[in-house]
Design a protein around this motif. Structure first.
Motif, PDB file in Angstrom:
ATOM      1  N   LEU A 225      27.349 -26.283  36.332  1.00 34.29           N
ATOM      2  CA  LEU A 225      28.440 -27.027  35.403  1.00 34.29           C
ATOM      3  C   LEU A 225      28.320 -26.386  33.843  1.00 34.29           C
ATOM      4  N   GLU A 226      27.043 -26.121  33.428  1.00 39.16           N
ATOM      5  CA  GLU A 226      27.130 -25.373  32.062  1.00 39.16           C
ATOM      6  C   GLU A 226      27.824 -24.157  32.247  1.00 39.16           C
ATOM      7  N   ALA A 227      27.486 -23.480  33.045  1.00 34.80           N
ATOM      8  CA  ALA A 227      28.399 -22.105  33.432  1.00 34.80           C
ATOM      9  C   ALA A 227      29.664 -22.212  33.354  1.00 34.80           C
ATOM     10  N   LEU A 228      30.347 -23.293  34.196  1.00 33.25           N
ATOM     11  CA  LEU A 228      31.626 -23.704  34.109  1.00 33.25           C
ATOM     12  C   LEU A 228      32.483 -24.126  32.981  1.00 33.25           C
ATOM     13  N   GLY A 229      31.427 -24.522  32.171  1.00 29.81           N
ATOM     14  CA  GLY A 229      31.879 -24.881  30.595  1.00 29.81           C
ATOM     15  C   GLY A 229      32.098 -26.289  30.545  1.00 29.81           C
ATOM     16  N   THR A 230      31.682 -27.258  31.355  1.00 30.54           N
ATOM     17  CA  THR A 230      31.885 -28.713  31.322  1.00 30.54           C
ATOM     18  C   THR A 230      31.098 -28.790  30.069  1.00 30.54           C
ATOM     19  N   GLY A 231      31.484 -30.366  29.524  1.00 29.75           N
ATOM     20  CA  GLY A 231      30.586 -30.968  28.661  1.00 29.75           C
ATOM     21  C   GLY A 231      29.573 -31.778  29.538  1.00 29.75           C
ATOM     22  N   PHE A 232      28.752 -32.661  28.858  1.00 31.24           N
ATOM     23  CA  PHE A 232      27.552 -33.582  29.302  1.00 31.24           C
ATOM     24  C   PHE A 232      27.704 -34.890  28.723  1.00 31.24           C
ATOM     25  N   ASP A 233      27.558 -35.952  29.633  1.00 32.33           N
ATOM     26  CA  ASP A 233      27.334 -37.284  29.354  1.00 32.33           C
ATOM     27  C   ASP A 233      25.851 -37.478  29.344  1.00 32.33           C
TER      28      ASP A 233
ATOM     29  N   ALA B 273      31.437 -16.752  34.626  1.00 33.37           N
ATOM     30  CA  ALA B 273      32.385 -17.951  34.236  1.00 33.37           C
ATOM     31  C   ALA B 273      31.995 -17.899  32.670  1.00 33.37           C
ATOM     32  N   PRO B 274      32.836 -18.914  32.229  1.00 38.23           N
ATOM     33  CA  PRO B 274      32.861 -19.123  30.785  1.00 38.23           C
ATOM     34  C   PRO B 274      31.600 -18.856  29.931  1.00 38.23           C
ATOM     35  N   GLU B 275      30.741 -19.463  30.414  1.00 39.01           N
ATOM     36  CA  GLU B 275      29.306 -19.500  29.785  1.00 39.01           C
ATOM     37  C   GLU B 275      28.215 -18.601  30.414  1.00 39.01           C
ATOM     38  N   GLY B 276      28.740 -18.501  31.740  1.00 33.17           N
ATOM     39  CA  GLY B 276      27.768 -17.645  32.690  1.00 33.17           C
ATOM     40  C   GLY B 276      26.541 -18.027  32.890  1.00 33.17           C
ATOM     41  N   ILE B 277      26.117 -17.761  34.002  1.00 30.79           N
ATOM     42  CA  ILE B 277      24.789 -18.491  34.636  1.00 30.79           C
ATOM     43  C   ILE B 277      23.710 -17.659  34.148  1.00 30.79           C
ATOM     44  N   SER B 278      22.538 -18.132  34.015  1.00 29.07           N
ATOM     45  CA  SER B 278      21.605 -17.327  33.247  1.00 29.07           C
ATOM     46  C   SER B 278      20.421 -16.498  34.099  1.00 29.07           C
ATOM     47  N   ARG B 279      20.575 -16.915  35.525  1.00 33.13           N
ATOM     48  CA  ARG B 279      19.530 -16.100  36.007  1.00 33.13           C
ATOM     49  C   ARG B 279      20.064 -15.004  36.861  1.00 33.13           C
TER      50      ARG B 279
ATOM     51  N   LYS C  51      17.073 -32.431  28.404  1.00 34.48           N
ATOM     52  CA  LYS C  51      17.381 -31.721  29.704  1.00 34.48           C
ATOM     53  C   LYS C  51      18.737 -30.744  29.560  1.00 34.48           C
ATOM     54  N   VAL C  52      19.671 -31.286  28.880  1.00 35.71           N
ATOM     55  CA  VAL C  52      20.711 -30.474  28.817  1.00 35.71           C
ATOM     56  C   VAL C  52      20.786 -29.363  27.674  1.00 35.71           C
ATOM     57  N   LEU C  53      20.192 -30.022  26.502  1.00 37.83           N
ATOM     58  CA  LEU C  53      20.013 -28.848  25.423  1.00 37.83           C
ATOM     59  C   LEU C  53      19.125 -27.765  25.711  1.00 37.83           C
ATOM     60  N   ALA C  54      18.117 -28.005  26.868  1.00 37.92           N
ATOM     61  CA  ALA C  54      16.963 -26.845  27.192  1.00 37.92           C
ATOM     62  C   ALA C  54      17.727 -25.774  27.944  1.00 37.92           C
ATOM     63  N   LEU C  55      18.890 -26.261  28.300  1.00 41.33           N
ATOM     64  CA  LEU C  55      19.894 -24.873  29.112  1.00 41.33           C
ATOM     65  C   LEU C  55      20.467 -24.260  27.853  1.00 41.33           C
ATOM     66  N   GLY C  56      20.507 -24.558  26.958  1.00 44.09           N
ATOM     67  CA  GLY C  56      21.116 -23.630  25.762  1.00 44.09           C
ATOM     68  C   GLY C  56      22.526 -24.401  25.479  1.00 44.09           C
ATOM     69  N   VAL C  57      22.766 -25.373  26.152  1.00 48.10           N
ATOM     70  CA  VAL C  57      24.122 -26.154  25.764  1.00 48.10           C
ATOM     71  C   VAL C  57      24.503 -26.664  24.298  1.00 48.10           C
ATOM     72  N   SER C  58      25.497 -26.290  23.738  1.00 45.30           N
ATOM     73  CA  SER C  58      25.546 -26.528  22.215  1.00 45.30           C
ATOM     74  C   SER C  58      25.910 -27.946  22.047  1.00 45.30           C
TER      75      SER C  58
ATOM     76  N   THR D 114      30.382 -16.661  45.219  1.00 44.32           N
ATOM     77  CA  THR D 114      30.416 -17.882  44.149  1.00 44.32           C
ATOM     78  C   THR D 114      29.258 -17.370  42.946  1.00 44.32           C
ATOM     79  N   TRP D 115      28.105 -16.733  43.500  1.00 49.36           N
ATOM     80  CA  TRP D 115      27.032 -16.659  42.492  1.00 49.36           C
ATOM     81  C   TRP D 115      27.657 -15.577  41.407  1.00 49.36           C
ATOM     82  N   LYS D 116      28.387 -14.498  41.975  1.00 51.06           N
ATOM     83  CA  LYS D 116      28.979 -13.379  41.072  1.00 51.06           C
ATOM     84  C   LYS D 116      30.003 -14.315  40.203  1.00 51.06           C
ATOM     85  N   ALA D 117      30.685 -15.044  40.617  1.00 51.96           N
ATOM     86  CA  ALA D 117      31.635 -15.496  39.828  1.00 51.96           C
ATOM     87  C   ALA D 117      31.190 -16.429  38.763  1.00 51.96           C
ATOM     88  N   LEU D 118      29.994 -16.977  39.096  1.00 52.31           N
ATOM     89  CA  LEU D 118      29.211 -17.959  38.105  1.00 52.31           C
ATOM     90  C   LEU D 118      28.815 -17.121  37.127  1.00 52.31           C
TER      91      LEU D 118
END
Ligand SMILES: Cc1ncc(COP(=O)(O)O)c(C=O)c1O
Length: 406
Positions: A72-80, A400-406, A89-96, A393-397
């Protein structure tokens, strides 16, 4: 947060194939959560199509498995986030920090200070004492007033705990916030979880509009409406009727408010159908002539202390599927968890063909409020998560807007 490794599979491999492969290794002592990231991506695509004006802030409380949150981070959602732990947990993923809403109207001071230190400005409140606390510790915060609007068709009510009355109480709170010179930027509500009630969203959006107008008189030109969670996530329940009613209500009540942003806090919408749990029958007992009928008890390796807290406590439906359907005649059955607790039963009075020890039962739509709540009561192992994603799907991620890191 579960750090299970992600398995990348060929596009023509289905989750059924994956489950078959897992079972070829024999039965595991622990229940296995098969997490399908393709499902999460599809859900997001549908959300964006259905709700072009409503940005999702995923409620991480629902399922904090790292791979799901990273997707979801890679797809650009926000987090509650509702706690210091969830924020971390969310900040540790590099989420602004500006992609996080601290959606907890009763915040510990330590968590408030932590939010301040980490730059998370947006947060909810629903009472005078919370405003005093914010004034003392984080007066620069951007505040969202949570008001109560309950659906009577949900199995998890939230309004009894949080949310002020949208009438005089809300106005008094807005006036008090103004006196304290605090920055109220918007409103939020949560109709409750697990129903089929798009009508309540419409009603709550109408009430929001009235409160926007009242807030303006008090001196707040609000810019945010957070419509909360409560969207269904089980397959095959569609969200189209929700979108139809919510989009129409936004259009009707906010058409002259172009500066207003809309967000939501879906949890179960994203997580439910992404997970299938693999369990098996460990023991069974026939209760003859129970109330004139034959009843059979199955004891399996997962229960209310594992994946099924919400089924046991909130009547959340479960969806058992036999791995190898057999044609035996159907018997009235109960499914119990493995612990010694007499409440550890989560499936009652269903008709199943007679099962044997070692028979596999799958539970679909099991990703919400399951692994996050599991504990090791009675010494039974926690469910184990196995994550799968197809190559495409992995390639698309990755792109994706934020890109998946691994
Ligand atoms: C404040 C808040 N937002 C969002 C959610 C997520 O709700 P759901 O999983 O039904 O979408 C919850 C659930 O408890 C909540 O309390």
């Amino acid at each position: 947060m579960d750090n299970a490794e992600t398995n990348i599979i060929a596009d023509n491999i289905s989750i059924q194939d994956v489950i078959g492969q897992i079972l070829e290794d024999g039965l595991a002592e622990d229940p296995i959560h098969v997490l399908n990231l393709d499902d999460v991506v599809k859900k997001h695509t549908v959300w964006m199509q259905q709700f072009p004006r409503v940005k999702p802030f995923y409620a991480i409380k629902c399922n904090d498995t790292r791979a799901l949150v990273e997707t979801l981070e890679a797809l650009g959602t926000g987090f509650d986030c509702a706690s210091k732990g969830e924020i971390d947990k969310v900040l540790a993923l590099g989420v602004s920090p500006n992609r996080i809403i601290f959606a907890q109207p009763a915040k510990p001071i330590a968590a408030l200070l932590h939010a301040k230190k980490r730059g998370i400005k947006l947060m909810t409140f629903d009472g005078k004492h919370e405003l005093d606390k914010i004034k003392n510790h984080y007066p620069e915060a951007d505040l969202v007033l949570r008001f109560r609007y309950d659906s009577d068709q949900v199995f998890a009510q939230l309004g009894r705990k949080f949310g002020c009355d949208p009438g005089p109480e809300a106005l008094a709170l807005l006036k008090y916030a103004k006196e304290l010179q605090l920055n109220v930027v918007g409103l939020c509500f949560h109709i409750g979880s697990g129903g089929n009630d798009w009508g309540s969203f419409e009603g709550a959006i109408k009430v929001s509009r009235d409160l926007f107008d009242a807030a303006k008189v008090i001196g707040y030109d609000l810019t945010l409406l957070d419509i909360g969670g409560g969207f269904p996530g089980a397959k095959p329940i569609p969200i189209d009727p929700y979108a139809e009613h919510i989009n129409r209500a936004i259009e009707k009540y906010f058409s002259h408010h172009e500066h207003v942003k809309f967000i939501a806090e879906p949890g179960r919408y994203y997580a439910t159908s992404a997970v299938t749990v693999i369990t098996h029958v460990q023991s069974k007992r026939m209760l003859s002539e129970e109330k004139g009928k034959e009843l059979i008890y199955y004891y399996i390796n997962d229960g209310i202390f594992g994946s099924f807290y919400s089924a046991g406590h909130e009547n959340q439906p479960v969806y058992p599927v036999l791995w190898k359907p057999n044609k035996n005649s159907k018997l009235l059955s109960w499914i119990w968890g493995p612990s010694c607790d007499g409440l550890d039963v989560f499936c009652k009075d269903i008709n199943l063909p007679e099962l044997d020890i070692g028979d596999v039962i799958l539970f679909e739509n099991a990703g919400a409020y399951s692994i996050v709540i599991a504990n090791q009561f009675n010494g039974f192992p926690l469910p184990r998560v196995k994550v799968y994603v197809t190559q495409s799907t992995w390639k698309a991620l990755k792109k994706a807007p934020e890109g998946i890191s691994r």
